[in-house]
Scaffold this motif. Structure first.
Motif, PDB file in Angstrom:
ATOM      1  N   ASN A  72       9.023 -17.980   4.029  1.00  0.00           N
ATOM      2  CA  ASN A  72       7.963 -17.490   4.905  1.00  0.00           C
ATOM      3  C   ASN A  72       6.633 -18.018   4.396  1.00  0.00           C
ATOM      4  OD1 ASN A  72       6.762 -15.703   2.943  1.00  0.00           O
ATOM      5  ND2 ASN A  72       8.349 -14.170   3.394  1.00  0.00           N
ATOM      6  N   THR A  73       5.586 -17.782   5.111  1.00  0.00           N
ATOM      7  CA  THR A  73       4.266 -18.316   4.732  1.00  0.00           C
ATOM      8  C   THR A  73       3.364 -17.243   4.150  1.00  0.00           C
ATOM      9  OG1 THR A  73       3.431 -17.936   6.984  1.00  0.00           O
ATOM     10  CG2 THR A  73       4.399 -20.102   6.496  1.00  0.00           C
ATOM     11  N   PHE A  74       3.942 -16.080   3.802  1.00  0.00           N
ATOM     12  CA  PHE A  74       3.131 -14.973   3.305  1.00  0.00           C
ATOM     13  C   PHE A  74       2.831 -15.147   1.821  1.00  0.00           C
ATOM     14  CE2 PHE A  74       6.055 -12.700   6.480  1.00  0.00           C
ATOM     15  CZ  PHE A  74       5.265 -13.079   7.548  1.00  0.00           C
ATOM     16  N   GLY A  75       1.776 -14.488   1.369  1.00  0.00           N
ATOM     17  CA  GLY A  75       1.420 -14.561  -0.046  1.00  0.00           C
ATOM     18  C   GLY A  75       0.985 -13.236  -0.629  1.00  0.00           C
ATOM     19  N   GLY A  76       1.270 -12.145   0.073  1.00  0.00           N
ATOM     20  CA  GLY A  76       0.799 -10.843  -0.358  1.00  0.00           C
ATOM     21  C   GLY A  76       1.645 -10.202  -1.449  1.00  0.00           C
ATOM     22  N   ILE A  77       1.113  -9.115  -1.995  1.00  0.00           N
ATOM     23  CA  ILE A  77       1.771  -8.330  -3.049  1.00  0.00           C
ATOM     24  C   ILE A  77       1.883  -6.893  -2.557  1.00  0.00           C
ATOM     25  CG2 ILE A  77       1.571  -7.486  -5.424  1.00  0.00           C
ATOM     26  CD1 ILE A  77      -0.181  -9.985  -5.965  1.00  0.00           C
ATOM     27  N   HIS A  78       2.984  -6.256  -2.900  1.00  0.00           N
ATOM     28  CA  HIS A  78       3.231  -4.888  -2.439  1.00  0.00           C
ATOM     29  C   HIS A  78       3.915  -4.124  -3.565  1.00  0.00           C
ATOM     30  CE1 HIS A  78       6.012  -1.960  -0.326  1.00  0.00           C
ATOM     31  NE2 HIS A  78       4.856  -1.623   0.211  1.00  0.00           N
ATOM     32  N   ILE A  79       3.366  -2.952  -3.905  1.00  0.00           N
ATOM     33  CA  ILE A  79       3.974  -2.065  -4.896  1.00  0.00           C
ATOM     34  C   ILE A  79       4.072  -0.677  -4.282  1.00  0.00           C
ATOM     35  CG2 ILE A  79       3.774  -1.023  -7.189  1.00  0.00           C
ATOM     36  CD1 ILE A  79       2.151  -3.488  -8.032  1.00  0.00           C
ATOM     37  N   GLN A  80       5.284  -0.173  -4.171  1.00  0.00           N
ATOM     38  CA  GLN A  80       5.526   1.140  -3.580  1.00  0.00           C
ATOM     39  C   GLN A  80       6.269   2.018  -4.577  1.00  0.00           C
ATOM     40  OE1 GLN A  80       5.257   2.641   0.008  1.00  0.00           O
ATOM     41  NE2 GLN A  80       5.409   4.272  -1.519  1.00  0.00           N
ATOM     42  N   HIS A  81       5.716   3.232  -4.836  1.00  0.00           N
ATOM     43  CA  HIS A  81       6.336   4.170  -5.768  1.00  0.00           C
ATOM     44  C   HIS A  81       6.650   5.454  -5.017  1.00  0.00           C
ATOM     45  CE1 HIS A  81       6.810   6.832  -9.280  1.00  0.00           C
ATOM     46  NE2 HIS A  81       6.965   5.750 -10.002  1.00  0.00           N
ATOM     47  N   THR A  82       7.913   5.863  -5.025  1.00  0.00           N
ATOM     48  CA  THR A  82       8.297   7.096  -4.332  1.00  0.00           C
ATOM     49  C   THR A  82       8.743   8.182  -5.305  1.00  0.00           C
ATOM     50  OG1 THR A  82      10.621   6.458  -4.055  1.00  0.00           O
ATOM     51  CG2 THR A  82       9.073   5.733  -2.345  1.00  0.00           C
ATOM     52  N   GLY A  83       8.507   7.971  -6.578  1.00  0.00           N
ATOM     53  CA  GLY A  83       8.921   8.948  -7.577  1.00  0.00           C
ATOM     54  C   GLY A  83       7.939  10.085  -7.711  1.00  0.00           C
ATOM     55  N   SER A  84       8.417  11.193  -8.251  1.00  0.00           N
ATOM     56  CA  SER A  84       7.523  12.304  -8.564  1.00  0.00           C
ATOM     57  C   SER A  84       6.572  11.883  -9.672  1.00  0.00           C
ATOM     58  CB  SER A  84       8.335  13.536  -8.970  1.00  0.00           C
ATOM     59  OG  SER A  84       9.256  13.213  -9.998  1.00  0.00           O
ATOM     60  N   CYS A  85       5.478  12.602  -9.794  1.00  0.00           N
ATOM     61  CA  CYS A  85       4.414  12.178 -10.716  1.00  0.00           C
ATOM     62  C   CYS A  85       4.434  13.003 -12.004  1.00  0.00           C
ATOM     63  CB  CYS A  85       3.070  12.249 -10.003  1.00  0.00           C
ATOM     64  SG  CYS A  85       2.973  11.054  -8.648  1.00  0.00           S
ATOM     65  N   GLY A  86       3.316  13.025 -12.720  1.00  0.00           N
ATOM     66  CA  GLY A  86       3.295  13.712 -14.009  1.00  0.00           C
ATOM     67  C   GLY A  86       4.144  12.972 -15.016  1.00  0.00           C
ATOM     68  N   GLU A  87       5.222  13.617 -15.466  1.00  0.00           N
ATOM     69  CA  GLU A  87       6.072  13.045 -16.504  1.00  0.00           C
ATOM     70  C   GLU A  87       7.082  12.035 -15.969  1.00  0.00           C
ATOM     71  OE1 GLU A  87       7.177  14.975 -19.792  1.00  0.00           O
ATOM     72  OE2 GLU A  87       5.359  16.161 -19.920  1.00  0.00           O
ATOM     73  N   SER A  88       6.954  11.666 -14.700  1.00  0.00           N
ATOM     74  CA  SER A  88       7.904  10.721 -14.106  1.00  0.00           C
ATOM     75  C   SER A  88       7.211   9.482 -13.546  1.00  0.00           C
ATOM     76  CB  SER A  88       8.698  11.413 -12.988  1.00  0.00           C
ATOM     77  OG  SER A  88       9.353  12.564 -13.468  1.00  0.00           O
ATOM     78  N   THR A  89       5.994   9.228 -13.970  1.00  0.00           N
ATOM     79  CA  THR A  89       5.230   8.101 -13.452  1.00  0.00           C
ATOM     80  C   THR A  89       5.578   6.811 -14.191  1.00  0.00           C
ATOM     81  OG1 THR A  89       3.450   8.739 -14.947  1.00  0.00           O
ATOM     82  CG2 THR A  89       3.258   9.465 -12.678  1.00  0.00           C
ATOM     83  N   THR A  90       5.071   5.706 -13.659  1.00  0.00           N
ATOM     84  CA  THR A  90       5.163   4.408 -14.315  1.00  0.00           C
ATOM     85  C   THR A  90       3.755   3.836 -14.430  1.00  0.00           C
ATOM     86  OG1 THR A  90       7.408   3.898 -13.567  1.00  0.00           O
ATOM     87  CG2 THR A  90       6.005   2.041 -14.115  1.00  0.00           C
ATOM     88  N   MET A  91       3.317   3.569 -15.649  1.00  0.00           N
ATOM     89  CA  MET A  91       1.977   3.008 -15.859  1.00  0.00           C
ATOM     90  C   MET A  91       2.006   1.498 -15.635  1.00  0.00           C
ATOM     91  SD  MET A  91      -0.477   3.122 -19.251  1.00  0.00           S
ATOM     92  CE  MET A  91      -1.203   4.718 -18.871  1.00  0.00           C
ATOM     93  N   LEU A  92       1.060   1.020 -14.823  1.00  0.00           N
ATOM     94  CA  LEU A  92       0.891  -0.412 -14.616  1.00  0.00           C
ATOM     95  C   LEU A  92      -0.142  -0.914 -15.609  1.00  0.00           C
ATOM     96  CD1 LEU A  92       0.701  -0.567 -10.702  1.00  0.00           C
ATOM     97  CD2 LEU A  92       2.688  -0.226 -12.179  1.00  0.00           C
ATOM     98  N   HIS A  93       0.254  -1.878 -16.452  1.00  0.00           N
ATOM     99  CA  HIS A  93      -0.634  -2.384 -17.496  1.00  0.00           C
ATOM    100  C   HIS A  93      -1.296  -3.709 -17.136  1.00  0.00           C
ATOM    101  CE1 HIS A  93      -0.476   0.350 -20.850  1.00  0.00           C
ATOM    102  NE2 HIS A  93       0.840   0.409 -20.817  1.00  0.00           N
ATOM    103  N   HIS A  94      -0.513  -4.608 -16.611  1.00  0.00           N
ATOM    104  CA  HIS A  94      -1.042  -5.961 -16.407  1.00  0.00           C
ATOM    105  C   HIS A  94      -0.279  -6.631 -15.275  1.00  0.00           C
ATOM    106  CE1 HIS A  94      -1.721 -10.286 -17.236  1.00  0.00           C
ATOM    107  NE2 HIS A  94      -2.900  -9.871 -17.655  1.00  0.00           N
TER     108      HIS A  94
END
Length: 736
Positions: free
Chosen positions: A707-729
């Motif tokens: 395809n000719t697309f170049g976008g980025i997509h990040i979707q998180h459906t998890g519960s938060c608090g002690e179940s999160t994922t930290m994005l560093h870089h």
């Protein structure tokens, strides 16, 4: 060790049990005759429970919830599903076996394993509940082994450990003697009574499991997790002459996840290695006070929580005859005081002396009053300080309040040089000068493109903004709200500049330190869209988010998330990056993350909780390719990875899932699209369980349509608090 009740000691009780009446009934699975006051099932007997009743239970396995019932149990009125709800003012359950193993009250359901919600075998509404000489077990993730009759054995429902409870008690008191409590995650061994006492009991559990306001005497614990308590807030838990057996390989063990007072007297901790650290809680607050006496690790004297020595006390009054946890109550554990404005009254319900933590006496004055101690801040420095004010009794009991003392507020700094934006080619720079008088600049700077926020400060003023080719012919504004460490924020001042020309850049790189976290739903070339979304494939799970609040937050991590980074603030958090408007060919994306979960499970539970990381993506139609990372019911300490296709928001798997233990701290997710080949590689530098048969890293590959697309997509459906994922870089590269 668990004290087993000898048959000889039971004989008087067995004899007494023959004299049955309306207040003394029998449950006997083997009974073949219709005897008054004798019932074959626990359910049938429960129909005859009345105030003050004693229920004798003969050896056997009694299923409180039918393990062969294929129906998925769902709770009512917002509560978890229960096997039985029992209401009886005073109730006494007595097993009549030679040992607790002989009488088993059982269930076999848990979250996502026969139930929606944390299935709980019992919900007792009893002012007084006594349970003796039996086993209460949720065998969802534990094999039921019944030596008296192996035909009653039953294999566990699943290897994947999930939330499966024993029971709750709503009432004044619980007494459990010679009881085996069996489950794994969230054991809940009859939690909830105002006063709980366990004697000669055995517990098998993972995290968030034990009763945090109870006394445990002569008990033993098999610990399959790191933190058996969620919390012990209040008076806390007391252990006397108890044994703890570590069943895993964790190098760090704690009593509590969320903290609270714990007392251990004459207790023994048994671990596979001497090289572990045992603390009260992973992140203890300075005010925490716990007590220990004669505590050993693998036979050697050991001080719990040695990294924070102020948390551990060993007063002389500790002894094995202690009936309740030693606890000195205090009206506040934390407070913030502003010099010249605030005061604080601290009080305790008994005679105490008060003093300031050594070295900080200059920052407060303490004045005794009839109600306690009056605290007046007097911080004459430029820095905020943190320390404890401590209350103590004559016998050595302590409580503490951790206070933050701020210096008096000064006027916000004035600008001696008006802000001006200059174009440095690859970035914009905001030039300004403040009259800081040698103080630290903490001004808030926010960058806007055509009125839409695109970057902001998080603690340190963000003077620069990196340009991309989409920024050409747009007007940028930077607002500065002046502040130093002793001032409030001043009046915003803005500068503007129209960007005429920008060099073409084929890379995007960020550590998220300037990320604008508030709701920003606009899709714009060369910018991030920051919002929330509930994908269609999560429809069976009832959750929602509040669009009036941020979906993301930049801050300090905890547990497995190390340092600073971008965290989900609500379930459904989503990010989309739309590049400059042109056709795109090959593309690569690398994302470094830290899951907060430390066992490799990544998310709170297997209830549609996943994170998608996508490239070659059209951010408007939600079409492109990516990698899904999802928690399933297959494994309790691993997640599944598989490549996916997005087609207008509908997600289709492209590869078979790979189960791996690599979703841990410092996890690198690499995606690459070259020609018609999409590949993914996931690995971590964190040590993984050596005994796990699952993959230590992930490698996936599939042939796809271009395809000719170049976008980025990040979707998180998890519960938060002690179940999160930290994005560093994050780094993306669009290849020529």
């Amino acid at each position: 060790m668990l004290r087993l009740l000898l048959l000889g000691a039971l004989m008087p009780l067995l004899s007494h049990a023959q004299h049955l009446d309306s207040l003394h009934i029998m449950v006997d699975a083997t009974s073949s005759v219709n005897t008054p006051y004798t019932y074959r099932t626990f359910q049938e007997a429960s129909n005859h429970f009345t105030d003050g009743i004693t229920v004798y239970i003969r050896p056997g396995v009694y299923w409180i919830d039918d393990p062969d019932d294929q129906m998925v149990k769902v709770g009512e009125n917002g509560r978890e599903p229960f096997g039985m709800v029992i209401r009886c003012h005073r109730l006494h359950l007595m097993g009549l076996g030679q040992q607790p193993h002989d009488v088993v009250l059982a269930s076999q359901r848990g979250q996502t394993q026969g139930a929606v919600g944390n299935f709980t075998m019992f919900d007792f509404w009893c002012d007084s509940l006594t349970v003796e000489n039996l086993t209460m077990g949720n065998y969802c993730n534990v094999d039921l082994i019944y030596p008296l009759n192996p035909q009653l054995n039953r294999p566990k429902r699943s290897d994947a450990i999930t939330q499966a409870h024993v029971g709750y008690v709503h009432g004044e008191s619980l007494i459990a003697k010679r009881v085996r409590f069996i489950s794994r995650l969230n054991l809940n061994p009859l939690n909830g009574a105002r006063h709980s006492y366990y004697e000669d009991c055995h517990f098998e559990c993972t995290d968030d499991a034990l009763n945090g306001t109870a006394t445990y005497r002569h008990c033993d614990f098999d610990l399959y997790g790191q933190k058996p308590f969620w919390s012990t807030f209040g008076a806390g838990a007391l252990f006397v002459d108890c044994d703890f057996y570590v069943k895993g390989n964790s190098r760090n063990m704690y009593f509590c996840k969320q903290g609270g007072p714990v007392t251990v007297i004459d207790c023994r901790y048994h671990a596979p290695s001497d090289n572990i650290y045992l603390g009260w809680t992973a992140y203890p607050q300075p005010w925490l006070r716990c007590y220990q006496k004669n505590f050993t690790l693998n036979g050697k004297q050991y001080t719990i929580g040695a990294k924070q020595p102020q948390n551990t006390l060993s007063p002389s009054f500790l002894n094995a005859s202690l009936q309740n946890p030693p606890f000195l109550s205090i009206n506040k554990h934390e407070a913030t005081l502003l010099t010249g404005q605030d005061t604080l009254l601290l009080s305790a319900p008994q005679a105490t002396s008060w003093h300031t933590e050594k070295g900080y006496e200059q920052y407060v004055s303490l004045t005794a009053s009839k109600d306690g101690i009056q605290v007046v801040p007097c911080n004459n420095t430029d820095e905020t300080v943190h320390f404890c004010i401590i209350a103590s009794t004559e016998d050595g009991c302590e409580a503490a309040c951790n206070i933050t003392v701020k210096p008096s507020i000064l006027p916000s700094p004035s600008l001696t040089k008006a802000p001006k934006i200059t174009n440095k080619g690859n970035y914009l720079f905001l030039d300004y000068t403040l009259d800081l008088q040698s103080r630290r600049d903490e001004s808030l700077i926010t960058w806007y493109r055509d009125g839409i926020p695109v970057a902001t400060s998080h603690g340190t003023p963000e003077r620069t903004y990196p340009l991309n080719e989409s920024d050409a012919q747009h007007t940028f504004k930077a607002t500065i709200v002046p502040k130093h460490q002793r001032s409030d924020y001043g009046t915003p001042v803005a500068a503007e500049l129209k960007v005429k020309k920008v060099p073409v850049r084929n890379t995007l790189e960020t550590d998220f330190r300037d990320f604008y976290c508030d709701w920003q739903p606009e899709i714009m070339n060369g910018g991030w869209t920051v919002d929330g979304y509930k994908p269609a494939d999560t429809a069976e799970y009832p959750w929602a988010f509040n669009p009036q609040k941020p979906m993301w937050e930049y801050g300090k991590g905890f547990n497995g998330a190390v340092g600073m980074g971008l965290l989900q603030a609500q379930r459904g958090a989503r990010l989309r990056y739309t590049p400059a408007k042109r056709n795109y060919g090959d593309m690569s994306l690398t994302l470094v993350v830290d899951p907060t979960k430390t066992a490799g499970q990544g998310f709170g539970s297997a209830t549609g909780q996943y994170m998608d990381v996508c490239l070659k993506f059209d951010t408007e139609s939600l079409t492109g390719y990516g990698l899904r990372i999802v928690r399933t019911t297959k494994h309790a300490k691993a997640v599944d990875f598989y490549l996916v296709r997005y087609d207008h928001g509908q997600v289709t798997p492209l590869t078979e899932p790979v189960s791996s233990t690599c979703y841990l701290t410092n996890c690198t997710i690499s995606l690459d699209f070259s020609g018609k080949t999409l590949t993914a590689h996931v690995s971590t530098t964190t040590l993984q369980p050596a005994d796990s048969p699952l993959a230590k890293e992930v490698n996936l590959q599939v042939t796809i349509e271009e395809n000719t697309f170049g976008g980025i997509h990040i979707q998180h459906t998890g519960s938060c608090g002690e179940s999160t994922t930290m994005l560093h870089h994050l780094k993306a590269e669009w290849k020529e």
